[in-house]
Design an enzyme around this catalytic site. Structure first.
Site, PDB file in Angstrom:
ATOM      1  CB  CYS A  47      -0.947  -0.013   1.201  1.00 26.24           C
ATOM      2  SG  CYS A  47      -0.097  -0.080   2.793  1.00 26.24           S
ATOM      3  CB  THR A  48       0.157   4.864   0.044  1.00 26.77           C
ATOM      4  OG1 THR A  48      -0.932   4.703  -0.866  1.00 26.77           O
ATOM      5  CG2 THR A  48       0.914   6.144  -0.286  1.00 26.77           C
TER       6      THR A  48
END
Length: 292
Positions: A175-176
């Protein structure tokens, strides 16, 4: 030198009085002139803020002194202030999954960028992007599965439907900045999966550390601020956001006949009425005049 420093941070840590911490952070950030959002909950802290070099250092020092010694912390730069205001929100979760998990006790195996590259090159690994569909649109890892979810709350149901019978497979998720994978890997371990991995520090850490010639990342990384996307070296990307639907748009997409700044793009033009578009035009005029 960039005018603003952007800090993305989180830590899962049990807090006895999150409301009191929220008030302290609100007062501190206001005094320092920060912009952005911090989320505080009984399970810890999460957020992205921007300000001067001195302001970001002041916040970081405060958090370390307050016991957040294991922060996952990443800095990048912005040429303009990427947020409009400063908010500190008190919530039930610092990232909303919607089902109970225990990321402080049960979490997947962390991998640094080199270890990550070695793992995802293996043919028997299921590589999953845990982000929302509009984030994936801006860029993702080569060969990653896009669950096409609108929010992280949808991820548990996607796992139950699409990963049934894969409990013995190697699962790699990203994810980010890493926080969603703290919960998604914990979720999979709770569901009986055994071989679960995630990218320490998320995409942002990967893009900062891995040179393009060794990278398995395609595109840019969506970020939740005015920069819209960043690329390798955390350089500001070339995308712009459609303020009607939130999609990150490339320069080519902004040449499409259905694109009108602040009003519509090819992804949402047919989903809004003429009255809605007129309201969006009014909003855009106010924004350009500095009234919002």
């Amino acid at each position: 030198m960039s005018a603003f420093t952007v800090a993305a941070l989180y830590q899962f840590r049990a807090l006895d009085n999150p409301a009191a911490l929220r008030e302290e952070l609100l007062a501190l950030g206001t005094r320092l002139g920060l912009c952005g959002t911090l989320i505080v909950a009984a399970e810890g802290i999460n957020g992205t803020v921007a300000g001067s070099r001195e302001a970001i250092t002041g916040l970081h020092d405060f958090l370390l002194a307050a016991g957040f010694g294991d922060l996952e912390y990443k800095e990048s730069a912005a040429s303009e202030q990427p947020f409009k205001r400063y908010k500190v929100r008190l919530k039930q979760e610092i990232v909303t999954l919607g089902v109970p998990v225990t990321p402080r006790e049960k979490v997947g195996t962390y991998l640094n960028p080199d270890e990550w590259n070695a793992l995802i090159e293996q043919e028997d690994v299921i590589l999953i992007d845990t982000r929302n569909r509009y984030e994936v649109k801006a860029g993702t890892f080569q060969g990653a599965i896009d669950p096409e979810i609108e929010s992280f709350r949808e991820f548990p149901a996607w796992v139950d439907e699409h990963l049934a019978g894969a409990q013995d497979k190697k699962i790699a998720m990203f994810c980010t900045g890493g926080i969603r994978c703290e919960k998604s890997t914990s979720l999979l371990l709770e569901r009986g999966f055994k071989d679960v991995y995630h990218l320490r520090g998320g995409i942002l850490h990967y893009l900062e550390e891995v040179p393009e010639e060794r990278s398995r990342w395609d595109g840019e990384c969506f970020v939740f601020d005015g920069r819209v996307t960043v690329g390798h070296g955390l350089r500001e990307g070339g995308a712009a956001m459609c303020h009607s639907c939130g999609w990150p748009l490339s320069a080519q997409e902004r040449q499409h006949p259905q694109y009108e700044e602040g009003v519509s793009c090819q992804h949402c033009h047919d989903q809004t009425t003429d009255a809605q578009k007129a309201a969006f035009r009014d909003r855009q005029r106010m924004y350009e005049a500095g009234l919002v």
